[in-house]
Design an enzyme around this catalytic site. Structure first.
Site, PDB file in Angstrom:
ATOM      1  N   GLU A 141       0.830  -1.205   0.000  1.00 12.70           N
ATOM      2  CA  GLU A 141       0.000   0.000   0.000  1.00 12.70           C
ATOM      3  C   GLU A 141       0.866   1.258   0.000  1.00 12.70           C
ATOM      4  O   GLU A 141       0.499   2.277  -0.581  1.00 12.70           O
ATOM      5  CB  GLU A 141      -0.961   0.001   1.199  1.00 12.70           C
ATOM      6  CG  GLU A 141      -2.079  -1.017   1.078  1.00 12.70           C
ATOM      7  CD  GLU A 141      -2.947  -0.807  -0.168  1.00 12.70           C
ATOM      8  OE1 GLU A 141      -3.062   0.326  -0.636  1.00 12.70           O
ATOM      9  OE2 GLU A 141      -3.485  -1.810  -0.679  1.00 12.70           O
ATOM     10  N   TYR A 180      -5.280   7.264   4.307  1.00 14.19           N
ATOM     11  CA  TYR A 180      -5.469   6.248   3.272  1.00 14.19           C
ATOM     12  C   TYR A 180      -4.851   4.906   3.691  1.00 14.19           C
ATOM     13  O   TYR A 180      -5.505   3.863   3.668  1.00 14.19           O
ATOM     14  CB  TYR A 180      -4.862   6.733   1.938  1.00 14.19           C
ATOM     15  CG  TYR A 180      -4.745   5.619   0.964  1.00 14.19           C
ATOM     16  CD1 TYR A 180      -5.840   5.240   0.197  1.00 14.19           C
ATOM     17  CD2 TYR A 180      -3.564   4.882   0.850  1.00 14.19           C
ATOM     18  CE1 TYR A 180      -5.758   4.161  -0.662  1.00 14.19           C
ATOM     19  CE2 TYR A 180      -3.484   3.807   0.002  1.00 14.19           C
ATOM     20  CZ  TYR A 180      -4.576   3.456  -0.755  1.00 14.19           C
ATOM     21  OH  TYR A 180      -4.497   2.379  -1.593  1.00 14.19           O
ATOM     22  N   ASP A 201      -8.757   6.249  -2.694  1.00 11.52           N
ATOM     23  CA  ASP A 201      -7.558   6.724  -3.403  1.00 11.52           C
ATOM     24  C   ASP A 201      -8.023   7.427  -4.686  1.00 11.52           C
ATOM     25  O   ASP A 201      -9.233   7.612  -4.896  1.00 11.52           O
ATOM     26  CB  ASP A 201      -6.582   5.559  -3.669  1.00 11.52           C
ATOM     27  CG  ASP A 201      -7.140   4.562  -4.683  1.00 11.52           C
ATOM     28  OD1 ASP A 201      -8.298   4.722  -5.134  1.00 11.52           O
ATOM     29  OD2 ASP A 201      -6.416   3.617  -5.022  1.00 11.52           O
TER      30      ASP A 201
END
Ligand code: SF4
Length: 365
Positions: free
Chosen positions: A40, A123, A141
Site C-alpha cells: 500500500e 489512506y 484513493d
C-alpha cells in the site's frame, strides 16, 4: 445522496465482478499485514506494473518488520531507487523501528495507533484496517475517487473538504459490513481497470446500470477538475568531479525533499548569476579549491511534483576534500560498483545514465 440509490445492488454487482475478474497481484496472495503495508505504501502515486518488481525485491530482502527495522537506511533507499517519493521509504523504515520497539514487531490492528506511525496517513491506515484486519473502513484513493464521482454524478470539486466528506459518505453507504477488504479492493480495481480517466470502459462495467454520470452522459466530465497551476521551472548547476574511477557524491540531510539520498554537488542558479559563478560559489561552500571548471556535459530535465528542475552539468577538477554543509551531511568518493549500493536522486541517476556525455567526459579528463 438520494435514498433511492440502489447501494446494495451496486455493491453486489461490484463484488461478484471482483471475485471473477480481479488481477492476480502478489500482495493479494498474502494476509501478512506487513506485506500489505509495504504494498500500500509503494502503490501511493505509483502504477501497479511499476510497483510489482519493487515489491518482490523488497519483500525478498526485508521479509519481516524486524529485517526492515535492522537494515541501514541506505540499503532501503537503494532498493527504493527509481520508485520516487522517497519520504515513503524513510517513513516505512522509521515506522518499522517503532513497530519493533512499541509493538514487538506486529502492526497494531487499531486505526489510531496506525495513524500515529510515521508515514501512515488516512489512506494507508484505512487500507490496513480493512484489507489486513477486516475492519469496516472505506478507502478512497485517486481511482476510487474518480469511480465514486461518476457513480454518484458528483458535480463539484471532490478535493475540497466538502468534496472529501461527500465521497466518504458515498463510500460508507456502499460499504457492505464485514466485507470492507474485498469492497475496497474492488472499488480500486474498478477505477484502475475500467473507470479510466479519459476513456472509461462503461460497456464492460459491472455497475453501469446504476451509474448516474453514465446515465446523464457526463462520465467524461467527472470528476470535476480544480484549476491547474502551471509547474514552475527552476535552473540548477551540478558538478561532476571524478578522481580516478571515483565520483564525488553528497548525501542530503534526512529532513526535507529527497532526504537521505546521494547526489552530485549542485546549487540553484541565483538571480543574475552565471553558471561559472554559481559553480565557484558551490565549490567554495563545500571548501573545495577549484583548479578547473570544464565543459558542459549536458542538461538534465527532471519533474518533481511542484516544479521542473533544469540541471546543467559541468565537469570540474578540484583540490582538497569536500566538507559537507548546507543541504548535505556527508560526502563520499564512490566507484560505479559502490554507487549501486546507495540510493541516488533521480537527477543524479539520469546524469550518470547519460552514457554518451559521461564517456566523452571521461576521455577528456
Ligand atoms: Fe465508470 Fe462507466 Fe462504470 Fe460509470 S459506467 S462507473 S463511468 S466505467
Amino acid at each position: 445522496m438520494s435514498d433511492s440509490f440502489p447501494t446494495q445492488a451496486v455493491t453486489e454487482a461490484l463484488l461478484a465482478w471482483f471475485r471473477a475478474r480481479q488481477r492476480d497481484l502478489p500482495w493479494r496472495r498474502t494476509r501478512d499485514p506487513y506485506a500489505i503495508w509495504v504494498a500500500e505504501t509503494m502503490l501511493q502515486q505509483t502504477q501497479v506494473s511499476t510497483v510489482i518488481p519493487y515489491y518482490e525485491r523488497f519483500l525478498e530482502r526485508f521479509p519481516t518488520v524486524r529485517s526492515l527495522a535492522e537494515a541501514d537506511l541506505d540499503a532501503v533507499l537503494a532498493l527504493w531507487q527509481g520508485l520516487g517519493y522517497y519520504a515513503r521509504a524513510r517513513h516505512l523504515h522509521a515506522a518499522a523501528r517503532e513497530v519493533m520497539t512499541r509493538y514487538g514487531g506486529r502492526l497494531p490492528p487499531e486505526y489510531k495507533a496506525l495513524r500515529a506511525l510515521p508515514g501512515i496517513g488516512e489512506y494507508t491506515a484505512a487500507a490496513l484496517m480493512s484489507i489486513a484486519f477486516d475492519q469496516d473502513y472505506a478507502v478512497i484513493d485517486g481511482n476510487v475517487r474518480r469511480a465514486l464521482c461518476r457513480l454518484f454524478d458528483y458535480a463539484a470539486d471532490p478535493t475540497t473538504a466538502e468534496g472529501k466528506r461527500a465521497l466518504q459518505a458515498f463510500s460508507e453507504a456502499l460499504l457492505p459490513k464485514g466485507q470492507a477488504g474485498p469492497y475496497n479492493q474492488a472499488m480500486m480495481e474498478l477505477g484502475a481497470t475500467l473507470c479510466l480517466p479519459r476513456e472509461p470502459l462503461c460497456s464492460d462495467c459491472p455497475v453501469q446500470p446504476y451509474c448516474l454520470a453514465r446515465q446523464r452522459g457526463v462520465e467524461r466530465e467527472r470528476p470535476v477538475q480544480r484549476a491547474r497551476i502551471a509547474r514552475r521551472e527552476r535552473t540548477f548547476i551540478a558538478a561532476y568531479i571524478a578522481r580516478g574511477d571515483r565520483l564525488l557524491l553528497l548525501r542530503r540531510r534526512p529532513e526535507g525533499l529527497l532526504g537521505g539520498l546521494w547526489e552530485l554537488p549542485n546549487t540553484e542558479l541565483g538571480p543574475g548569476e552565471g553558471d561559472a559563478e554559481a559553480l565557484q560559489r558551490l565549490l567554495q561552500e563545500l571548501s573545495l579549491g577549484v583548479s578547473e571548471i570544464g565543459e558542459a556535459l549536458g542538461t538534465i530535465r527532471h519533474a518533481y511534483s511542484h516544479f521542473t528542475a533544469l540541471v546543467r552539468l559541468y565537469r570540474c577538477a578540484t583540490l582538497g576534500e569536500a566538507s559537507p554543509a548546507g543541504l548535505w551531511d556527508a560526502a563520499a568518493w564512490l566507484s560505479a560498483d559502490e554507487r549501486a549500493g546507495y540510493g541516488l536522486t533521480g537527477v543524479t541517476r539520469k546524469a550518470l545514465e547519460n552514457k554518451r556525455n559521461i564517456s566523452e567526459y571521461e576521455e577528456n579528463f
